[in-house]
Design a protein around this motif. Structure first.
Motif, PDB file in Angstrom:
ATOM      1  N   ALA A 186       0.762  -0.905  10.827  1.00  0.00           N
ATOM      2  CA  ALA A 186      -0.322  -0.215  10.128  1.00  0.00           C
ATOM      3  C   ALA A 186       0.193   1.056   9.453  1.00  0.00           C
ATOM      4  O   ALA A 186       1.108   1.706   9.933  1.00  0.00           O
ATOM      5  N   ILE A 187      -0.438   1.377   8.331  1.00  0.00           N
ATOM      6  CA  ILE A 187      -0.112   2.593   7.590  1.00  0.00           C
ATOM      7  C   ILE A 187      -1.398   3.407   7.498  1.00  0.00           C
ATOM      8  O   ILE A 187      -2.419   2.911   7.019  1.00  0.00           O
ATOM      9  N   ASN A 188      -1.347   4.647   7.950  1.00  0.00           N
ATOM     10  CA  ASN A 188      -2.507   5.527   7.909  1.00  0.00           C
ATOM     11  C   ASN A 188      -2.283   6.558   6.810  1.00  0.00           C
ATOM     12  O   ASN A 188      -1.378   7.378   6.899  1.00  0.00           O
ATOM     13  N   LEU A 233       1.249   9.947   4.523  1.00  0.00           N
ATOM     14  CA  LEU A 233       1.102   8.710   5.280  1.00  0.00           C
ATOM     15  C   LEU A 233       1.899   8.767   6.569  1.00  0.00           C
ATOM     16  O   LEU A 233       2.891   9.472   6.666  1.00  0.00           O
ATOM     17  N   VAL A 234       1.389   8.024   7.544  1.00  0.00           N
ATOM     18  CA  VAL A 234       2.050   7.853   8.838  1.00  0.00           C
ATOM     19  C   VAL A 234       2.065   6.365   9.121  1.00  0.00           C
ATOM     20  O   VAL A 234       1.042   5.693   8.995  1.00  0.00           O
ATOM     21  N   THR A 235       3.226   5.835   9.494  1.00  0.00           N
ATOM     22  CA  THR A 235       3.343   4.417   9.807  1.00  0.00           C
ATOM     23  C   THR A 235       3.420   4.231  11.321  1.00  0.00           C
ATOM     24  O   THR A 235       4.188   4.908  11.999  1.00  0.00           O
ATOM     25  N   GLN A 236       2.600   3.313  11.834  1.00  0.00           N
ATOM     26  CA  GLN A 236       2.618   2.946  13.246  1.00  0.00           C
ATOM     27  C   GLN A 236       2.597   1.435  13.342  1.00  0.00           C
ATOM     28  O   GLN A 236       1.642   0.809  12.884  1.00  0.00           O
ATOM     29  N   ALA A 278       0.828  -1.207   0.000  1.00  0.00           N
ATOM     30  CA  ALA A 278       0.000   0.000   0.000  1.00  0.00           C
ATOM     31  C   ALA A 278       0.862   1.256   0.000  1.00  0.00           C
ATOM     32  O   ALA A 278       0.456   2.290  -0.536  1.00  0.00           O
ATOM     33  N   LYS A 279       2.070   1.177   0.577  1.00  0.00           N
ATOM     34  CA  LYS A 279       2.981   2.330   0.579  1.00  0.00           C
ATOM     35  C   LYS A 279       3.348   2.764  -0.836  1.00  0.00           C
ATOM     36  O   LYS A 279       3.709   3.911  -1.066  1.00  0.00           O
ATOM     37  N   LEU A 336       0.834   6.133  -5.576  1.00  0.00           N
ATOM     38  CA  LEU A 336       0.835   6.104  -7.042  1.00  0.00           C
ATOM     39  C   LEU A 336      -0.559   6.413  -7.575  1.00  0.00           C
ATOM     40  O   LEU A 336      -0.722   7.231  -8.485  1.00  0.00           O
ATOM     41  N   PHE A 337      -1.574   5.772  -7.029  1.00  0.00           N
ATOM     42  CA  PHE A 337      -2.957   6.031  -7.429  1.00  0.00           C
ATOM     43  C   PHE A 337      -3.287   7.517  -7.263  1.00  0.00           C
ATOM     44  O   PHE A 337      -3.893   8.133  -8.137  1.00  0.00           O
TER      45      PHE A 337
END
Length: 54
Positions: free
Chosen positions: A46-48, A40-43, A23-24, A29-30
């Protein structure tokens, strides 16, 4: 996600939570291809994504 964005007004924000590492690549790209802004923020695992409709 695509159908949701189609129904939204320009400038509206859609938040997407993903766990797929691809998804990153796929979501930014989309967004670039369709004129949307994306951050985006990664935790942990999970990627938000925060997508602003263009």
């Amino acid at each position: 996600m695509e159908k949701r964005l189609e129904a939204m007004a320009s400038g509206a924000t859609l938040n997407v939570l993903a766990t797929d590492p691809m998804a990153k690549i796929d979501i930014p790209l989309f967004c670039r291809q369709n004129g949307h802004q994306c951050s985006l923020v990664t935790q942990d695992d999970a990627i938000n994504f925060s997508i602003i409709k263009g």
